[in-house]
Enzyme design. Structure first.
Site, PDB file in Angstrom:
ATOM      1  NE  ARG A 159       0.802 -10.413  61.881  1.00  0.00           N
ATOM      2  CZ  ARG A 159       0.634  -9.295  62.329  1.00  0.00           C
ATOM      3  NH1 ARG A 159       1.385  -8.793  63.115  1.00  0.00           N
ATOM      4  NH2 ARG A 159      -0.617  -9.024  62.129  1.00  0.00           N
ATOM      5  CE  LYS A 160       0.494  -8.544  67.604  1.00  0.00           C
ATOM      6  NZ  LYS A 160      -0.012  -7.029  67.941  1.00  0.00           N
ATOM      7  CB  THR A 170      -6.425 -18.998  53.665  1.00  0.00           C
ATOM      8  OG1 THR A 170      -6.406 -17.358  53.094  1.00  0.00           O
ATOM      9  CG2 THR A 170      -6.552 -19.780  52.510  1.00  0.00           C
ATOM     10  CB  THR A 171      -3.382 -20.716  57.210  1.00  0.00           C
ATOM     11  OG1 THR A 171      -2.907 -19.931  56.581  1.00  0.00           O
ATOM     12  CG2 THR A 171      -2.484 -22.037  57.657  1.00  0.00           C
ATOM     13  CD1 TRP A 172      -8.144 -22.194  62.441  1.00  0.00           C
ATOM     14  CD2 TRP A 172      -8.847 -19.933  62.777  1.00  0.00           C
ATOM     15  NE1 TRP A 172      -9.113 -22.089  63.693  1.00  0.00           N
ATOM     16  CE2 TRP A 172      -9.506 -21.054  63.887  1.00  0.00           C
ATOM     17  CE3 TRP A 172      -9.446 -18.953  62.680  1.00  0.00           C
ATOM     18  CZ2 TRP A 172     -10.452 -20.470  64.798  1.00  0.00           C
ATOM     19  CZ3 TRP A 172     -10.337 -18.154  63.385  1.00  0.00           C
ATOM     20  CH2 TRP A 172     -10.730 -19.061  64.610  1.00  0.00           C
ATOM     21  CE  LYS A 216      -1.011 -13.415  55.367  1.00  0.00           C
ATOM     22  NZ  LYS A 216      -0.465 -14.995  55.199  1.00  0.00           N
ATOM     23  CG  HIS A 223      -5.910 -16.717  47.646  1.00  0.00           C
ATOM     24  ND1 HIS A 223      -6.520 -16.670  48.929  1.00  0.00           N
ATOM     25  CD2 HIS A 223      -4.632 -16.890  48.069  1.00  0.00           C
ATOM     26  CE1 HIS A 223      -5.844 -16.803  49.730  1.00  0.00           C
ATOM     27  NE2 HIS A 223      -4.493 -17.113  49.413  1.00  0.00           N
ATOM     28  NE  ARG A 249      -7.592 -10.955  60.084  1.00  0.00           N
ATOM     29  CZ  ARG A 249      -6.453 -11.156  60.521  1.00  0.00           C
ATOM     30  NH1 ARG A 249      -5.523 -11.692  59.425  1.00  0.00           N
ATOM     31  NH2 ARG A 249      -5.905 -11.069  61.660  1.00  0.00           N
TER      32      ARG A 249
END
Ligand code: A3P
Length: 334
Positions: A300-301, A70-72, A67, A136, A162
């Site tokens: 999400r945001k 990672t996706t970005w 979180k 991870h 983050r």
């Protein structure tokens, strides 16, 4: 004392019952190994990864605490490394029909953590270079073939860190969205987990790949020791200047942009990988993996400081203090 990450699965199976166990952390129980809390499936497969993952010099490993962006990072690195084969503005760019986690797989697990390590490793062998893989795993559990200090190591590591308060909040939303894919028991556990309980677990480091600050610190230190092999990025800085991030990433990966590309391709990659664009793609709105994890759960945001809407000032103070104490003297304070 440090333990050996290369012990075979059979020996790990014997060892597991003696490792500290945490069951209050849906969707999966975790065991503490080498100071980090990880699911049994990951620990069991560690030896296979150490023995059978054969890094190539061109490999890029994208590492993160869950979180943390990672996706970005997966989307950005994939689009950048493959821009000749798949121009970012082209309709056939794989990110337009596949979730970033399908384009860039985790080396130690599939999203359901129910894989068979051998077939996953075989699939990696078949990937074309430059391969981009995610992880991870904490730095101390990476194979020597990636993280070893000598000439044996190959490939490069990009880490994204983050703000832990935002990573915590993001994780809580995520776990409630995806836990049904892990069975009714896991889902019930996740839905009944309240913010205060989850926060205590996070502060004790007892969540997937925790403690977060220790995960970050190990990669930070590695980036200082091996700056050509380990690049340390911050999610908040990426948000502030995604274009500079993409340029830095490309240079680090050994595929820096030409002057011409800087005029257009960099912007196209930033746009393609933006939260807005990815979130609105059909595959990410309605798709999911075989186990039932919906792709939309990864978006999400995408902001900095959302923790303010969820944590009390006292909670924030408590976590800040834990992290500050743990990082003291490491040069990470700003
Ligand atoms: P929030 O839950 O705070 O919105 P990970 O990819 O490591 O699972 O992290 C997920 C976080 O990254 C989520 O944060 C998610 O919204 C955000 N995110 C996903 N894709 C993003 C993108 N393309 N740009 C910026 N943030 C993104």
């Amino acid at each position: 004392a440090p333990v050996d990450a290369t012990i075979p699965a059979s020996r790990m199976a014997e060892l597991l019952p003696s490792l500290p166990l945490e069951t209050r952390c849906p969707p999966l129980p975790l065991n503490r190994y080498n100071g980090f809390w990880l699911p049994e499936a990951v620990l069991t497969d560690l030896a296979a990864i150490h023995a059978r993952l054969r890094p190539r010099p061109s490999d890029i490993f994208l590492a993160s605490f869950p979180k943390s962006g990672t996706t970005w990072l997966k989307a950005l690195a994939f689009a950048t490394a493959n821009r000749a084969r798949h121009p970012p503005s082209g309709t056939s760019q794989p990110l337009r029909r596949m979730n970033p986690h399908e384009c860039v797989r985790f080396m130690e697990m599939d999203p359901e953590l129910r894989h068979d390590a051998d077939s996953l490793l075989e699939e990696f062998e078949e990937l074309e270079s430059p391969r981009v893989l995610g992880t991870h795993l904490p730095y101390c559990l990476l194979p020597d073939s990636i993280a070893g200090e000598g000439a044996v190591a190959a490939g490069r590591v990009v880490y994204v860190c983050r703000n832990p308060k935002d990573a915590f909040v993001s994780g809580l939303f995520f776990v409630k969205k995806v836990s049904s894919a892990y069975g009714a028991g896991a889902d019930a556990g996740a839905q009944s987990l309240n913010l205060e309980e989850a926060f205590e677990l996070f502060c004790e480091g007892r969540l997937f790949a925790g403690p977060q600050w220790k995960h970050v610190l190990q990669y930070w230190e590695a980036s200082l020791r091996r700056p050509k092999q380990v690049l340390f990025l911050e999610y908040e800085r990426m948000l502030r200047d995604p274009k500079a991030t993409v340029k830095k990433l490309a240079e680090f990966m050994g595929c820096g942009f030409s002057k011409e590309e800087e005029g257009g391709v960099v912007d196209e990659i930033v746009k393609l990988c933006s939260l807005k664009e990815l979130k609105n793609m059909e595959v990410n709105r309605s798709g999911g993996n075989q186990a039932g994890v919906r792709n939309e759960a990864y978006f999400r945001k995408g902001s900095s400081g959302d923790w303010r809407n969820h944590l009390t000032p006292d909670m924030a103070k408590k976590l800040d203090k834990i992290v500050e104490d743990a990082l003291q003297g490491s040069g990470t304070e700003r």
